[in-house]
Scaffold this motif. Structure first.
Motif, PDB file in Angstrom:
ATOM      1  N   GLY A  72       0.806  -1.210   0.000  1.00  0.00           N
ATOM      2  CA  GLY A  72       0.000   0.000   0.000  1.00  0.00           C
ATOM      3  C   GLY A  72       0.838   1.257   0.000  1.00  0.00           C
ATOM      4  O   GLY A  72       0.501   2.253  -0.659  1.00  0.00           O
ATOM      5  N   VAL A 125       1.946   1.966  -3.513  1.00  0.00           N
ATOM      6  CA  VAL A 125       0.846   2.516  -4.309  1.00  0.00           C
ATOM      7  C   VAL A 125       0.646   3.989  -3.985  1.00  0.00           C
ATOM      8  O   VAL A 125       0.435   4.825  -4.873  1.00  0.00           O
ATOM      9  CB  VAL A 125      -0.450   1.719  -4.054  1.00  0.00           C
ATOM     10  CG1 VAL A 125      -1.631   2.372  -4.747  1.00  0.00           C
ATOM     11  CG2 VAL A 125      -0.282   0.278  -4.517  1.00  0.00           C
ATOM     12  N   GLU A 126       0.741   4.319  -2.691  1.00  0.00           N
ATOM     13  CA  GLU A 126       0.544   5.695  -2.250  1.00  0.00           C
ATOM     14  C   GLU A 126       1.580   6.638  -2.864  1.00  0.00           C
ATOM     15  O   GLU A 126       1.277   7.786  -3.212  1.00  0.00           O
ATOM     16  CB  GLU A 126       0.640   5.750  -0.724  1.00  0.00           C
ATOM     17  CG  GLU A 126       0.195   7.053  -0.114  1.00  0.00           C
ATOM     18  CD  GLU A 126      -1.318   7.192  -0.080  1.00  0.00           C
ATOM     19  OE1 GLU A 126      -1.779   8.321  -0.283  1.00  0.00           O
ATOM     20  OE2 GLU A 126      -2.021   6.175   0.137  1.00  0.00           O
ATOM     21  N   LEU A 159       2.049   3.755 -11.527  1.00  0.00           N
ATOM     22  CA  LEU A 159       1.261   2.674 -10.930  1.00  0.00           C
ATOM     23  C   LEU A 159       0.752   1.726 -11.998  1.00  0.00           C
ATOM     24  O   LEU A 159       0.764   0.499 -11.814  1.00  0.00           O
ATOM     25  CB  LEU A 159       0.096   3.254 -10.136  1.00  0.00           C
ATOM     26  CG  LEU A 159      -0.850   2.236  -9.491  1.00  0.00           C
ATOM     27  CD1 LEU A 159      -0.101   1.314  -8.540  1.00  0.00           C
ATOM     28  CD2 LEU A 159      -1.990   2.943  -8.757  1.00  0.00           C
ATOM     29  N   LEU A 199      -3.172  -3.140   1.529  1.00  0.00           N
ATOM     30  CA  LEU A 199      -3.861  -2.064   0.819  1.00  0.00           C
ATOM     31  C   LEU A 199      -4.997  -1.497   1.655  1.00  0.00           C
ATOM     32  O   LEU A 199      -5.698  -2.232   2.354  1.00  0.00           O
ATOM     33  CB  LEU A 199      -4.431  -2.575  -0.508  1.00  0.00           C
ATOM     34  CG  LEU A 199      -3.450  -3.122  -1.553  1.00  0.00           C
ATOM     35  CD1 LEU A 199      -4.208  -3.501  -2.804  1.00  0.00           C
ATOM     36  CD2 LEU A 199      -2.363  -2.125  -1.873  1.00  0.00           C
ATOM     37  N   SER A 200      -5.214  -0.214   1.527  1.00  0.00           N
ATOM     38  CA  SER A 200      -6.403   0.423   2.089  1.00  0.00           C
ATOM     39  C   SER A 200      -7.501   0.382   1.032  1.00  0.00           C
ATOM     40  O   SER A 200      -7.246   0.061  -0.129  1.00  0.00           O
ATOM     41  CB  SER A 200      -6.089   1.874   2.458  1.00  0.00           C
ATOM     42  OG  SER A 200      -5.882   2.640   1.278  1.00  0.00           O
ATOM     43  N   SER A 223      -8.930   2.810  -0.522  1.00  0.00           N
ATOM     44  CA  SER A 223      -8.624   3.730  -1.625  1.00  0.00           C
ATOM     45  C   SER A 223      -7.529   3.177  -2.528  1.00  0.00           C
ATOM     46  O   SER A 223      -7.526   3.424  -3.733  1.00  0.00           O
ATOM     47  CB  SER A 223      -8.210   5.093  -1.070  1.00  0.00           C
ATOM     48  OG  SER A 223      -7.042   4.983  -0.274  1.00  0.00           O
ATOM     49  N   HIS A 224      -6.594   2.417  -1.966  1.00  0.00           N
ATOM     50  CA  HIS A 224      -5.552   1.786  -2.778  1.00  0.00           C
ATOM     51  C   HIS A 224      -6.167   0.775  -3.740  1.00  0.00           C
ATOM     52  O   HIS A 224      -5.807   0.720  -4.924  1.00  0.00           O
ATOM     53  CB  HIS A 224      -4.528   1.087  -1.887  1.00  0.00           C
ATOM     54  CG  HIS A 224      -3.742   2.023  -1.022  1.00  0.00           C
ATOM     55  ND1 HIS A 224      -3.207   1.642   0.202  1.00  0.00           N
ATOM     56  CD2 HIS A 224      -3.407   3.328  -1.180  1.00  0.00           C
ATOM     57  CE1 HIS A 224      -2.570   2.670   0.734  1.00  0.00           C
ATOM     58  NE2 HIS A 224      -2.681   3.699  -0.080  1.00  0.00           N
ATOM     59  N   LYS A 225      -7.079  -0.046  -3.230  1.00  0.00           N
ATOM     60  CA  LYS A 225      -7.727  -1.043  -4.086  1.00  0.00           C
ATOM     61  C   LYS A 225      -8.470  -0.367  -5.227  1.00  0.00           C
ATOM     62  O   LYS A 225      -8.376  -0.789  -6.390  1.00  0.00           O
ATOM     63  CB  LYS A 225      -8.694  -1.900  -3.261  1.00  0.00           C
ATOM     64  CG  LYS A 225      -8.028  -2.800  -2.236  1.00  0.00           C
ATOM     65  CD  LYS A 225      -9.067  -3.667  -1.525  1.00  0.00           C
ATOM     66  CE  LYS A 225      -8.410  -4.593  -0.505  1.00  0.00           C
ATOM     67  NZ  LYS A 225      -9.384  -5.477   0.161  1.00  0.00           N
ATOM     68  N   ARG A 276      -7.913   2.489  -6.538  1.00  0.00           N
ATOM     69  CA  ARG A 276      -6.993   3.146  -7.472  1.00  0.00           C
ATOM     70  C   ARG A 276      -6.349   2.126  -8.405  1.00  0.00           C
ATOM     71  O   ARG A 276      -6.207   2.377  -9.606  1.00  0.00           O
ATOM     72  CB  ARG A 276      -5.925   3.900  -6.690  1.00  0.00           C
ATOM     73  CG  ARG A 276      -5.077   4.807  -7.565  1.00  0.00           C
ATOM     74  CD  ARG A 276      -4.265   5.773  -6.738  1.00  0.00           C
ATOM     75  NE  ARG A 276      -3.277   6.419  -7.590  1.00  0.00           N
ATOM     76  CZ  ARG A 276      -1.987   6.475  -7.329  1.00  0.00           C
ATOM     77  NH1 ARG A 276      -1.524   5.947  -6.214  1.00  0.00           N
ATOM     78  NH2 ARG A 276      -1.160   7.061  -8.162  1.00  0.00           N
ATOM     79  N   VAL A 277      -5.969   0.962  -7.882  1.00  0.00           N
ATOM     80  CA  VAL A 277      -5.385  -0.079  -8.736  1.00  0.00           C
ATOM     81  C   VAL A 277      -6.392  -0.508  -9.799  1.00  0.00           C
ATOM     82  O   VAL A 277      -6.063  -0.630 -10.987  1.00  0.00           O
ATOM     83  CB  VAL A 277      -4.937  -1.286  -7.887  1.00  0.00           C
ATOM     84  CG1 VAL A 277      -4.545  -2.456  -8.787  1.00  0.00           C
ATOM     85  CG2 VAL A 277      -3.768  -0.904  -6.986  1.00  0.00           C
TER      86      VAL A 277
END
Length: 919
Positions: A612, A615-616, A623, A636-637, A639-641, A643-644
């Motif tokens: 995570g 990704v941030e 990315l 992952l948070s 928001s990370h999921k 965004r991916v």
């Protein structure tokens, strides 16, 4: 075509009103951000919510004729009979006549209706009848197909439904309405009535407009209503006395929003149409929802064919008018050509094919919420999934409970048990495993010695949760402390610890001790165990309310480690998905070592790993480049999921995301196809397009294949219609330019087109070749033009050959009316048989009839139509259609033309597939 209504009709028919309600709720809330939609609610609505927000809880309960223990069953039933069910009027099923109207209203039927009207006023009654039959056929088949799906509603609508936890008062006697014992029930949302007491926890959908009575760190996501990205905290009291907008009320929760974290008890203030959502729906439902990619592509094809018709029909009219001199006849013929070029069966084929696919999937434990998700299923080339329950058994076992150095420790288990037992938020699988361990082993009964003081619920930013307990006081002892017990992810727990317990000693958390902790937990992770840290802190007894700020200066006491064994079905399912062109990526909030070990055990190569934090730190371009090559994303948070998933989608992939937790909801909405399970939290089921009744990748594989079959059958009709229409117009133009008479009368052309349409009714039930479902299938409307150019002229070659045969061999040169009729009869039969055969030629890349056979339904319709066509020409009704029986010597020539036509089409298929690809 009105695809939103099409989908709604099907969703109601197949899945029942509960699923339709949630589909429409998402549709309406999606429109909430549109600038041209009136976002205000009525003054009476705002005033009613304001009164509820400002009233004292006891006064509000009295006004609603309820009690903190809830309504009795009898009182709720009586009130429901007065106010109705908790449904918005827009969500209720249409009456049959309205459903029939919506099946009729599409561009093709409206166009044919206009042409039928013109035919009527030009006194071409036969053309009017034939065109009317076409419209009736298209509308009725679509109507009855959707009505047939309705028969499955009673069986399927109970499979997936959202519920609310409601308090009911078991009345002890008639003298006192509320003199009873309160019990909690899981009731369908539509059964709620004003005055019901609802218990909320993380992951719940807000089932109606509620006034908060008790709350603990209650955060609600109102993004669907307001567009705010961050959750809003709700309180018992209204703090903003000057608030005017209902959305600004601190103690009102609105139907359609969801609980992110915390817990609460609330009373239902309004239900159904009287809610903020219901009032808003009356303004928004009239707005058009933006079409999905699937809808947009089908619409592009539809309008391409319509534009082709609008251009070619006037050309045919003027050519025949100038060359024949009979402008009325030329006009009627041009109208018949326009009808022939109208793909009036497209709405029926799309509806029937998607409906059939959804019904088949329902038998395979896959419930479709959005109809076009069936096609997206087949187009999916990347599946992002969580780890727990898909790759693993979703049956987590408590494997170890150790101190900081890894030695077994019963006290750590006691603390973990107290934390899991007393927390009132969302009990995840880890909490269940801790409680089950105590039940099986009878190891502990610590709850008998403690009482709960307070808690700080879990959220996905802190990744930990806290419970504060106190021991029961004894007669000879006054306790002088509370015990704060914090449980969560190792990194997050260690970050709020300043000491650790080693035996009976409390030691400072030095860098060396921290390194030791990392080593011990890494060793546990390497064994495939998921590790959770447990920390404590003694607090003064005079403090009763606790918050996140109290999670500091803790003492780490040890770990509890869980085993989630891999599923036996995971490895073969992953292998099958790979063989079918679907790349699987694991997106998890879990430890990277555990995720990597599970992936290795199920045969999923770990080509790369991103955390995570990585990704941030990346911008979208970086990315995307990393995500293309990465298999596992860990820690992952939410928001990370999201965004991916988003960057993969923007790169042109059709991305599926499978998840069942609160943290999965943003990614489910961002994916092309969101997949959840029936056991998921409410918000995950609400955000998903597809609900699995079995959390298994094997089920997904079946869905992918069925989606591809559905797409392949829709594409068959598109190809057949496009190539046939182009070829027919090409032939008509040539015949019109060189023949001194019409090559076919308008009515004959209409009858031929009607029979051809009937022959394609079996397409939704057709078989699909294996090679057509091995890889993801996607719409490519741009290639349709190439297909028309290559295959349309092929049929025209043999139409021209038929013209020459009839003219030179059989003397049908127009010298007499009889010879004109002979010519028209010969082309009528050749055109009908060749168009029917093209269905079988284009439905497969293989050799038709030998290497690939059509379904019996399609074969039956083809044979029936060809026999009817021959019967019209050769039978007693030929004069009625101004046709004449053909000499028997014509049929060997016809057979040779058809065989040559099939041979050339087969050769062209090979050339086209090598150059452009068959799909």
């Amino acid at each position: 075509m009105d695809f939103l209504r099409l989908k709604e009709s099907f969703v109601h028919a197949v899945l029942g009103r509960p699923m339709l309600r949630h589909f429409r709720r998402l549709s309406i809330l999606d429109l909430r951000g549109d600038a041209d939609v009136d976002k205000t609610v009525s003054a009476s609505m705002a005033r009613h919510l304001a009164e509820a927000a400002m009233a004292e809880p006891a006064v509000l309960l009295e006004r609603l004729h309820t009690h903190p223990d809830g309504l009795s069953e009898a009182a709720a039933d009586a009130l429901r009979a007065v106010v109705g069910t908790n449904e918005v009027e827009h969500e209720k099923p249409r009456p049959w006549w309205q459903h029939l109207w919506h099946c009729y209203v599409d561009p093709f039927n409206l166009l044919l209706t206009v042409l039928a009207t013109i035919s009527f006023f030009t006194e071409d009654i036969k053309a009017t009848v034939v065109i009317s039959i076409m419209v009736t056929l298209s509308t009725s088949i679509r109507f009855f197909q959707e009505a047939k799906s309705n028969k499955a509603a009673d069986k399927l609508k109970a499979m997936v439904r959202n519920t609310a936890t409601v308090l009911r008062c078991d009345v002890a006697g008639a003298a006192s309405l509320h003199a009873g014992v309160s019990r909690s029930l899981e009731l369908p949302i539509k059964q709620l009535v004003p005055g019901d007491i609802v218990v909320l926890s993380a992951g719940d959908m807000i089932p109606a407009d509620l006034r908060v009575l008790h709350a603990k760190d209650l955060f609600v996501s109102q993004a669907a209503m307001t567009g705010e990205s961050l959750p809003v905290e709700k309180f018992v009291d209204q703090r903003k006395c000057d608030a005017i907008n209902p959305l600004d009320f601190d103690n009102i929760c609105f139907m359609g929003t969801n609980v992110v974290s915390g817990s609460a008890t609330a009373v239902v203030v309004t239900t159904g149409e009287r809610t903020y959502f219901g009032d808003l729906a009356q303004r928004i439902t009239a707005a058009d929802r933006r079409p999905t990619a699937f809808q947009a592509d089908v619409n592009r094809v539809s309008w391409l064919l319509i534009r082709f018709m609008l251009v070619m029909s006037p050309v045919v009219f003027f050519i025949n008018g100038f060359t024949k001199g009979d402008w009325l006849e030329a006009f009627l013929f041009a109208m018949a050509v326009a009808v022939g070029l109208t793909p009036e069966m497209l709405p029926m084929i799309v509806t029937s094919t998607l409906a059939k696919g959804a019904l088949i999937l329902s038998r395979q434990k896959i419930i479709i919420k959005r109809l076009d998700a069936v096609q997206n299923f087949g187009a999916m080339d990347i599946l992002c999934t969580d780890k727990t329950g898909t790759l693993t058994q979703d049956r987590i076992f408590l494997e170890r409970h150790t101190d900081v150095h890894g030695a077994e420790n019963a006290e750590v288990l006691e603390y973990a048990y107290l934390n899991s037992y007393y927390q009132t938020g969302l009990k995840n699988l880890l909490d269940v495993a801790v409680l089950d361990y105590q039940h099986v082993h009878h190891a502990l009964k610590p709850a008998e010695n403690y009482r709960k003081v307070d808690e700080v619920p879990f959220d996905f930013q802190r990744r930990r949760m806290t419970v504060v307990v106190a021991e029961h006081e004894h007669e000879d002892l006054r306790l002088d402390h509370h015990l704060l017990i914090c449980k969560g992810a190792i990194e997050e727990i260690v970050s709020v610890c300043t000491h650790f317990r080693h035996g009976e000693l409390i030691e400072p958390l030095t860098p060396a001790a921290h390194a030791r902790i990392i080593q011990v937990t890494s060793d546990l992770n390497d064994d495939g165990l998921r590790v959770v840290g447990v920390a404590i802190k003694e607090m003064p007894p005079d403090k009763e309310v606790y918050g996140v700020a109290d999670e500091c200066g803790l003492t780490l006491v040890g770990y509890i480690a869980f085993l989630d064994p891999p599923k036996e079905s995971a490895a073969p399912a992953l292998k099958a998905l790979k063989e079918h062109g679907v790349a699987v990526k694991v997106l998890t909030g879990d430890n990277p070592l555990v995720a990597a070990k599970i992936c290795r055990e199920v045969g999923l190569p770990v080509a790369g790993m991103l955390l995570g934090a990585d990704v941030e730190a990346m911008h979208d371009a970086a990315l995307l480049e990393a995500a293309e090559k990465t298999t596992v994303f860990a820690k992952l948070s939410p928001s990370h999921k999201e965004r991916v998933v988003r960057v993969l989608h923007e790169a042109g992939h059709v991305v599926g995301f499978m998840g069942d937790g609160i943290n999965d909801a943003p990614a489910l909405r961002a994916a092309d196809i969101g997949i959840s399970v029936d056991s998921a939290v409410d918000i995950a089921k609400e955000a998903a397009d597809i609900i699995l009744l079995e959390k298994s990748l094997m089920v997904l594989e079946a869905g992918v294949l069925e989606g591809r079959k559905t797409f392949a059958n829709m594409l068959k009709y598109i190809k057949m219609t496009a190539s046939s229409n182009f070829g027919n117009v090409f032939s008509v133009l040539i015949a019109s330019a060189f023949l001194p008479f019409l090559p076919m009368l308008p009515m004959q052309l209409l009858v031929q087109n009607l029979l051809y349409d009937i022959s394609q009714i079996g397409i939704p039930f057709d078989h699909v070749d294996e090679e057509s479902i091995k890889s993801p299938q996607r719409w490519n409307p741009g290639s349709l033009g190439y297909f028309m150019i290559h295959f349309g002229p092929v049929s025209s070659i043999f139409d021209i050959a038929t013209f020459l045969l009839l003219w030179h061999v059989f003397g049908a040169n127009g010298a007499t009316p009889e010879s004109q009729t002979l010519f028209q009869s010969g082309w009528f039969i050749e055109g009908l048989l060749s168009q029917t055969l093209i269905v079988h030629m284009i439905r497969t890349r293989r050799l038709p009839f030998l290497q690939s056979r059509a379904s019996w339904q399609l074969m039956l319709m083809s044979v029936a139509v060809m026999l009817v066509g021959l019967g019209i020409v050769m039978g007693p009704f030929a004069d009625h259609f101004k046709l004449t029986a053909l000499p028997l010597t014509y049929f060997p020539w016809l057979l040779a033309i058809l065989l040559a036509y099939m041979l050339l089409v087969q050769v062209m298929k090979g050339y086209f597939a090598r150059r452009y690809g068959w799909q």
